[in-house]
Design a protein around this motif. Structure first.
Motif, PDB file in Angstrom:
ATOM      1  N   TYR A  65      61.583 173.209  42.647  1.00 36.14           N
ATOM      2  CA  TYR A  65      60.737 173.763  43.851  1.00 36.14           C
ATOM      3  C   TYR A  65      61.392 172.772  45.005  1.00 36.14           C
ATOM      4  O   TYR A  65      61.428 173.697  46.044  1.00 36.14           O
ATOM      5  N   SER A  66      61.641 171.778  44.951  1.00 33.49           N
ATOM      6  CA  SER A  66      61.966 171.075  45.998  1.00 33.49           C
ATOM      7  C   SER A  66      63.608 171.270  46.554  1.00 33.49           C
ATOM      8  O   SER A  66      63.798 171.216  47.514  1.00 33.49           O
ATOM      9  N   LEU A  67      64.168 171.379  45.350  1.00 34.57           N
ATOM     10  CA  LEU A  67      65.778 171.264  45.572  1.00 34.57           C
ATOM     11  C   LEU A  67      66.240 172.678  46.196  1.00 34.57           C
ATOM     12  O   LEU A  67      66.976 172.839  46.886  1.00 34.57           O
ATOM     13  N   ARG A  68      65.453 173.623  45.780  1.00 32.37           N
ATOM     14  CA  ARG A  68      65.713 174.911  46.288  1.00 32.37           C
ATOM     15  C   ARG A  68      64.913 175.559  47.707  1.00 32.37           C
ATOM     16  O   ARG A  68      64.965 176.697  47.971  1.00 32.37           O
ATOM     17  N   ASN A  69      64.306 174.580  48.201  1.00 30.21           N
ATOM     18  CA  ASN A  69      63.401 175.034  49.249  1.00 30.21           C
ATOM     19  C   ASN A  69      63.697 173.927  50.364  1.00 30.21           C
ATOM     20  O   ASN A  69      63.372 172.675  50.381  1.00 30.21           O
ATOM     21  N   ASN A  70      64.269 174.309  51.506  1.00 27.49           N
ATOM     22  CA  ASN A  70      64.385 173.497  52.736  1.00 27.49           C
ATOM     23  C   ASN A  70      63.373 172.875  53.318  1.00 27.49           C
ATOM     24  O   ASN A  70      63.380 171.688  53.644  1.00 27.49           O
ATOM     25  N   GLU A  71      62.402 173.657  53.466  1.00 25.22           N
ATOM     26  CA  GLU A  71      61.096 173.185  54.108  1.00 25.22           C
ATOM     27  C   GLU A  71      60.437 172.069  53.280  1.00 25.22           C
ATOM     28  O   GLU A  71      59.969 171.052  53.828  1.00 25.22           O
ATOM     29  N   LEU A  82      59.182 166.504  51.946  1.00 28.85           N
ATOM     30  CA  LEU A  82      59.228 165.333  50.878  1.00 28.85           C
ATOM     31  C   LEU A  82      60.029 164.095  51.570  1.00 28.85           C
ATOM     32  O   LEU A  82      59.485 162.954  51.243  1.00 28.85           O
ATOM     33  N   ARG A  83      61.234 164.352  52.272  1.00 28.86           N
ATOM     34  CA  ARG A  83      61.821 163.227  52.814  1.00 28.86           C
ATOM     35  C   ARG A  83      60.825 162.510  54.071  1.00 28.86           C
ATOM     36  O   ARG A  83      61.021 161.387  54.225  1.00 28.86           O
ATOM     37  N   LYS A  84      60.102 163.155  54.651  1.00 30.72           N
ATOM     38  CA  LYS A  84      59.362 162.481  55.850  1.00 30.72           C
ATOM     39  C   LYS A  84      58.197 161.828  55.008  1.00 30.72           C
ATOM     40  O   LYS A  84      57.846 160.859  55.344  1.00 30.72           O
TER      41      LYS A  84
END
Length: 311
Positions: free
Chosen positions: A294-300, A305-307
């Motif tokens: 879910y995280s790798l395919r979704n830029n938002e 997550l980085r934030k």
């Protein structure tokens, strides 16, 4: 020493022996370390998604709220099996009490049923977002989203208690040895003193309905989504639609592709090694992979997550 020869049936409340992964002590230690690391990473991955959705106001919309609830479900789903499996690996007796066995049976299948419903309503959300974009805010309101989430949990936990209670009332004979790492209907029904064909048939019907009805709904929903995507003229529209649906379709494929093999007919006699491998895949590996999918395919989600992680 053969564990199956060390335990003879006496009363129905003595419990069972879960063979788990019979191998040398060194290999069992390695398995313990491997599954423990996977479990911790699963908790961290799904927990990070929950926290990111909670703290990032840009993600306060139904799609990400459903994803956060799904991650919360995955945490409990993997917790229903892995901690007891880790204890079993280190145990010399491999014993599990009668009540603990059927509690694990109930929670594992109830959480799995809840996951089936969640995957269906997540498909419904994506259908509305792509096929009904102008009406999406008025249809998928916060109230409807909450009702859908609550309904998933309620139906998931009300789907199996009656047949599980009936199975628990059967008499179990023989060595009470279950060649598995969890209490599963197939091995349990194989240990009953007398066959219960009506109960086995009822279990098959319930599991088949739970698996195939949401699955067919998801496939029908994505057929409509695909038709809508094919009408989009711009490459940007294609990319946005595929990024919205791609991760969910991947999770659906991983989960349903493995679980349907096992539970449409629980007494079909899968070999112990095959049964354990497939069960490990959808009960341990899939919850571990879902946060990455879910995280790798979704830029938002990646940005949030980085934030959240300060990267």
């Amino acid at each position: 020493m053969n564990i199956s020869n060390t335990y003879n049936s006496s009363s129905d409340t003595d419990g069972f022996i879960l063979l788990g992964f019979p191998c040398s002590r060194e290999v069992q230690i390695l398995l313990f370390i491997l599954f423990f690391i996977i479990y911790i990473l699963t908790l961290i991955g799904n927990g990070s998604i929950i926290c990111a959705v909670h703290w990032d106001k840009h993600l306060h919309n139904p799609m990400y709220i459903l994803l956060a609830n799904f991650s919360f479900l995955e945490i409990w789903y993997v917790t229903s099996t892995v901690p007891s499996m880790l204890v079993n690996i280190l145990s010399k007796t491999k014993m599990i009490s009668f009540s603990a066995c059927f509690l694990q049976f109930y929670f594992f299948f109830s959480l799995g049923g809840t996951e089936c419903f969640f995957l269906a309503i997540m498909a419904f959300d994506r259908y509305l977002a792509i096929c009904q974009p102008l009406h999406y805010p008025t249809i998928m309101t916060g109230h409807l989203c909450t009702c859908l989430v609550v309904s998933c949990w309620v139906f998931g936990f009300l789907w199996f208690p009656v047949p599980i209670i009936l199975i628990s009332q059967l008499s179990f004979c023989g060595s009470r040895v279950i060649d598995h790492f969890l209490c599963d209907p197939g091995p349990l029904l194989a240990l009953t003193c007398t066959r219960a064909p009506l109960l086995e048939f009822s279990w098959t019907i319930l599991t088949s309905l739970l698996l195939f009805v949401p699955f067919l709904y998801i496939m029908g929903t994505y057929a409509l989504v695909l038709r809508a995507v094919l009408r989009v003229p711009s490459r940007a529209g294609w990319h946005k639609a595929l990024s919205t649906c791609g991760s969910h379709l991947t999770v659906v494929s991983l989960f349903y592709g493995s679980v349907m093999v096992m539970y449409v007919k629980p007494t079909s006699g899968h070999e112990g090694g095959t049964q354990k491998t497939v069960t490990l895949f959808y009960s341990v590996v899939t919850p571990f992979l879902n946060p990455f999918i879910y995280s790798l395919r979704n830029n938002e989600m990646k940005a949030s997550l980085r934030k959240f992680l300060g990267m």
